[in-house]
Design an enzyme around this catalytic site. Structure first.
Site, short mmCIF file in Angstrom:
data_model
loop_
_atom_site.label_atom_id
_atom_site.label_comp_id
_atom_site.label_asym_id
_atom_site.label_seq_id
_atom_site.Cartn_x
_atom_site.Cartn_y
_atom_site.Cartn_z
N HIS A 1 14.83 -21.61 4.78
CA HIS A 1 15.94 -22.57 6.08
C HIS A 1 16.58 -23.61 5.28
O HIS A 1 17.36 -25.01 6.18
CB HIS A 1 14.98 -22.97 7.10
CG HIS A 1 16.31 -23.10 8.06
ND1 HIS A 1 17.04 -22.57 8.23
CD2 HIS A 1 16.15 -24.12 9.67
CE1 HIS A 1 17.74 -22.81 9.92
NE2 HIS A 1 16.97 -23.91 10.13
N HIS B 1 11.87 -23.89 17.76
CA HIS B 1 11.75 -24.84 16.60
C HIS B 1 9.62 -25.36 16.81
O HIS B 1 9.60 -26.26 17.78
CB HIS B 1 12.26 -25.77 16.83
CG HIS B 1 14.24 -26.08 16.92
ND1 HIS B 1 15.06 -24.51 17.50
CD2 HIS B 1 14.66 -25.76 15.85
CE1 HIS B 1 16.02 -24.81 17.22
NE2 HIS B 1 16.09 -24.93 16.10
N TYR C 1 21.54 -24.04 11.61
CA TYR C 1 22.95 -23.56 12.88
C TYR C 1 23.51 -22.58 12.70
O TYR C 1 24.13 -22.64 13.57
CB TYR C 1 23.51 -25.20 12.50
CG TYR C 1 23.87 -26.14 12.15
CD1 TYR C 1 22.28 -27.16 13.35
CD2 TYR C 1 23.26 -27.14 10.93
CE1 TYR C 1 22.20 -28.35 12.44
CE2 TYR C 1 23.24 -28.02 10.06
CZ TYR C 1 22.78 -29.12 10.83
OH TYR C 1 21.96 -30.02 11.24
N ASP D 1 11.74 -22.58 13.11
CA ASP D 1 12.36 -23.44 12.26
C ASP D 1 11.85 -24.60 12.11
O ASP D 1 11.31 -25.30 12.88
CB ASP D 1 14.34 -23.46 12.81
CG ASP D 1 14.70 -21.33 12.88
OD1 ASP D 1 13.58 -20.92 12.96
OD2 ASP D 1 16.09 -21.85 13.29
N ASP D 2 12.66 -25.03 11.37
CA ASP D 2 12.72 -26.52 11.04
C ASP D 2 11.73 -27.07 10.41
O ASP D 2 11.72 -28.23 10.00
CB ASP D 2 13.46 -27.53 11.67
CG ASP D 2 15.11 -27.23 11.82
OD1 ASP D 2 15.69 -25.92 11.52
OD2 ASP D 2 15.51 -27.70 13.03
N HIS E 1 18.42 -28.86 5.31
CA HIS E 1 18.92 -28.59 6.49
C HIS E 1 20.13 -29.24 6.67
O HIS E 1 21.24 -29.46 7.97
CB HIS E 1 18.66 -29.34 7.93
CG HIS E 1 18.42 -28.23 8.79
ND1 HIS E 1 19.03 -28.46 10.31
CD2 HIS E 1 17.48 -27.38 9.79
CE1 HIS E 1 19.07 -27.79 11.05
NE2 HIS E 1 18.38 -27.04 10.64
NI NI Z 1 17.11 -25.71 11.52
#
Ligand code: NI
Length: 462
Positions: free
Chosen positions: A323, A414, A364, A273-274, A327
Site C-alpha cells: 500500500h 482500515h 486513495y 488498509d494502512d 501513503h
Molecule cells: Ni490507505
C-alpha cells in the site's frame, strides 16, 4: 460367519449426553462403537450454540454451519429448529411440569461421523426429558458431495438390498427384542446408520424403539463382511472415508490444494488498509476465531515499525499486499518515483515476512496509466467501501460491510481504526450466517487476479 453384536447405550442421569453403554449380551461396559472424526478438513466451520428456558424447561441446542455444504447446513438447522419448537410448544402448553421428579429439558449435541473427501456425516444426539420424544435418541444425516445433496441414513444401503438389510438387522436384534422388530415395522425410523473405524455398520435405535422397557438405546452392529454386499455406492464411499479418511475435502468449492474455489461457493475478500497498527493483533484474533483469511494492504513505514505483526499475519494464512511506502498519492510521482516507492515497500514486507507481495493497492485508490505501468503487481481496488474512516462507529461499519456484500465482493476497511476492529466479529458472524467464505484477494481469483481487480468472480450456482 462373524458374530453379530448388540449393545445398548444408556444415557447418564443428569441430562448430559450419555457416553456410557453396556453390552447386554456380555454385560460388560463398552463405548458407543460409532467412529467420530474431527472435522479438520472443513474450512469455515462454525458451531451455532443456543440455549434458554421456557417456563422452567431448560433447552440447549448445537449444530454445525458448513459453508461448502449449504444444503446440509440448512437441513441441520431445520432439524434443530423443528425439534426445539416442538419441545417449547409442549413446555408452554404443559407449564413444564416435572417428569418423574426431574425438571424437563432438551439437549441437542452433534458429532461428525465422517468429514473428508466428498462425504460428510453428522450425527445428532438428543436427550429429552418430557414431552413427545422423551428419552435419548440419535439421528444421522449424510451429505453426498458429488451430488451436493443431503441424504438420509438409509441411503447408505442399496435400495435393492433393503430386505436383506432388515433381515440382518433383525438377526442382530435377536438377543434384545426381535419380536418388536418384526411386529411393528412402521414404528422404526432407521435414521441413524454410521460406521465403526473397522467398517462395521452400526444401526442405532431411539430409546424405547426396540427393546421396550430397557433403559438406553439399542444398537445393532452389522459386521463389515456381511454388510458389504448391501451397501449403496454412496455407502461404500462413506465407509471408505471413515476407514481411510482423505487428507482434504473434495466438495465443490474446494480446489485440489484444499483452498476454496470461489467460482463454486460464495466468497468475500475482507481487506484492511494502512496498517499494521496497535489494533491489528486483536483483529488477527477475531479472524482466527472464524478461520477467516483476509488481505492486509500495509504501508511500508508501518511495516518497519511493527514487523512482528505483519509476520504474524502471514503465518496465520493472510495475504499481505503493498500500500506504498508512506501513503502518498502515487499519481503525483514520476514513473521512477512510483517504481522506487513500491519496490521499497515490497522489500520491507519481504524482510519482515520472507514473502514478497503480489498485489498493490494504490493509496486513495488513485492510479493513472503511469501507476499501472510501473506497478510490478496487479492493482486491487474494492467493490464495497465501508467509509470506516469517516463513520467511526462499529454499528455503522458492520452495516456498511454486511448490507452490500455479494459473492465476489472486495470489502475495504482500515485496521488503524479501533471502531473498525471492534466491528469485525459482527461482520464475520453475519456474513458467515449468509454462507460466505472469507478468502484472500488472490484466493478470490483462484491465484490469478486481473491487472485491475475491483470485484471478484461469483459462483454460477450460489
Ligand atoms: Ni490507505
Amino acid at each position: 460367519m462373524a458374530a453379530l453384536a448388540v449393545v445398548t447405550l444408556t444415557s447418564t442421569s443428569c441430562g448430559g449426553i450419555g457416553q456410557a453403554s453396556t453390552v447386554r449380551q456380555a454385560s460388560v461396559r463398552s463405548e458407543d462403537p460409532v467412529a467420530t472424526v474431527a472435522p479438520t478438513w472443513i474450512r469455515g466451520l462454525r458451531v451455532v450454540r443456543d440455549n434458554g428456558k421456557e417456563e422452567s424447561c431448560a433447552w440447549s441446542t448445537t449444530y454445525p454451519q458448513i459453508p461448502s455444504a449449504q444444503p446440509l447446513t440448512d437441513a441441520l438447522r431445520r432439524l434443530v429448529e423443528e425439534r426445539r419448537a416442538a419441545f417449547l410448544q409442549w413446555a408452554r402448553e404443559s407449564g413444564c411440569g416435572e417428569q418423574a421428579g426431574k425438571a424437563p429439558e432438551l439437549n441437542m449435541g452433534f458429532g461428525f461421523v465422517a468429514a473428508s473427501g466428498d462425504v460428510i456425516g453428522v450425527r445428532f444426539t438428543v436427550y429429552q426429558l418430557g414431552g413427545a420424544g422423551d428419552g435419548k435418541s440419535t439421528t444421522s444425516l449424510w451429505y453426498d458431495g458429488v451430488k451436493g445433496q443431503v441424504v438420509p441414513a438409509l441411503s447408505l444401503i442399496d435400495a435393492a438390498s433393503m430386505n436383506a438389510f432388515e433381515e440382518l438387522t433383525g438377526k442382530a436384534l435377536e438377543g434384545i427384542d426381535r419380536q418388536a422388530w418384526l411386529a411393528d415395522r412402521s414404528a422404526r425410523t432407521l435414521d441413524d446408520l454410521a460406521f465403526t473405524k473397522d467398517g462395521d455398520l452400526v444401526v442405532t435405535f431411539d430409546e424405547g424403539e426396540v427393546a421396550a422397557g430397557a433403559v438406553g438405546q439399542a444398537q445393532a452392529v452389522l459386521p463389515r463382511a456381511e454388510v458389504e454386499p448391501l451397501l449403496s455406492d454412496f455407502g461404500r464411499r462413506a465407509r471408505a472415508q471413515v476407514m481411510r479418511p482423505a487428507d482434504r475435502m473434495a466438495l465443490p468449492g474446494y480446489t485440489a490444494d484444499g483452498s476454496v474455489d470461489c467460482r463454486q461457493v460464495k466468497c468475500v475478500a475482507l481487506t484492511f488498509d494502512d496498517g499494521p497498527s496497535p489494533y491489528t493483533p486483536r483483529l488477527l484474533q477475531y479472524l482466527a476465531r472464524y478461520r477467516a483469511r483476509a488481505t492486509f494492504f500495509v504501508v511500508g513505514q508501518n511495516v518497519i515499525a511493527r514487523p512482528g505483526v505483519v509476520r504474524g499475519a502471514v503465518r496465520a494464512g493472510h495475504e499481505v499486499g503493498n500500500h506504498s511506502w508512506s501513503h502518498r498519492d502515487l499519481t503525483g510521482l514520476s514513473a521512477r518515483g512510483v517504481r522506487a516507492d513500491l519496490a521499497r515497500t515490497d522489500q520491507a514486507i519481504r524482510k519482515a515476512t520472507g514473502v514478497t507481495p503480489t498485489l498493490v493497492r494504490p493509496p486513495y485508490g488513485a492510479f493513472d496509466r503511469v501507476v499501472r505501468r510501473q506497478s510490478p503487481h496487479p492493482l486491487v481496488l474494492w467493490s464495497v467501501d465501508t467509509l470506516d474512516w469517516l463513520y467511526r462507529n462499529s454499528g455503522h461499519v458492520t452495516r456498511a460491510a454486511v448490507g452490500p456484500a455479494r459473492p465476489g465482493s472486495i470489502i475495504l476497511f482500515h485496521d488503524i481504526r479501533p471502531t473498525t476492529v471492534a466491528a469485525i466479529p459482527h461482520v464475520l458472524k453475519r456474513l458467515a450466517k449468509r454462507g460466505f467464505h472469507f478468502v484472500t484477494v488472490s484466493e478470490l481469483y483462484g491465484g490469478h487476479p486481473p491487472a485491475l481487480a475491483i470485484h471478484g468472480p461469483s459462483p454460477r450456482h450460489p
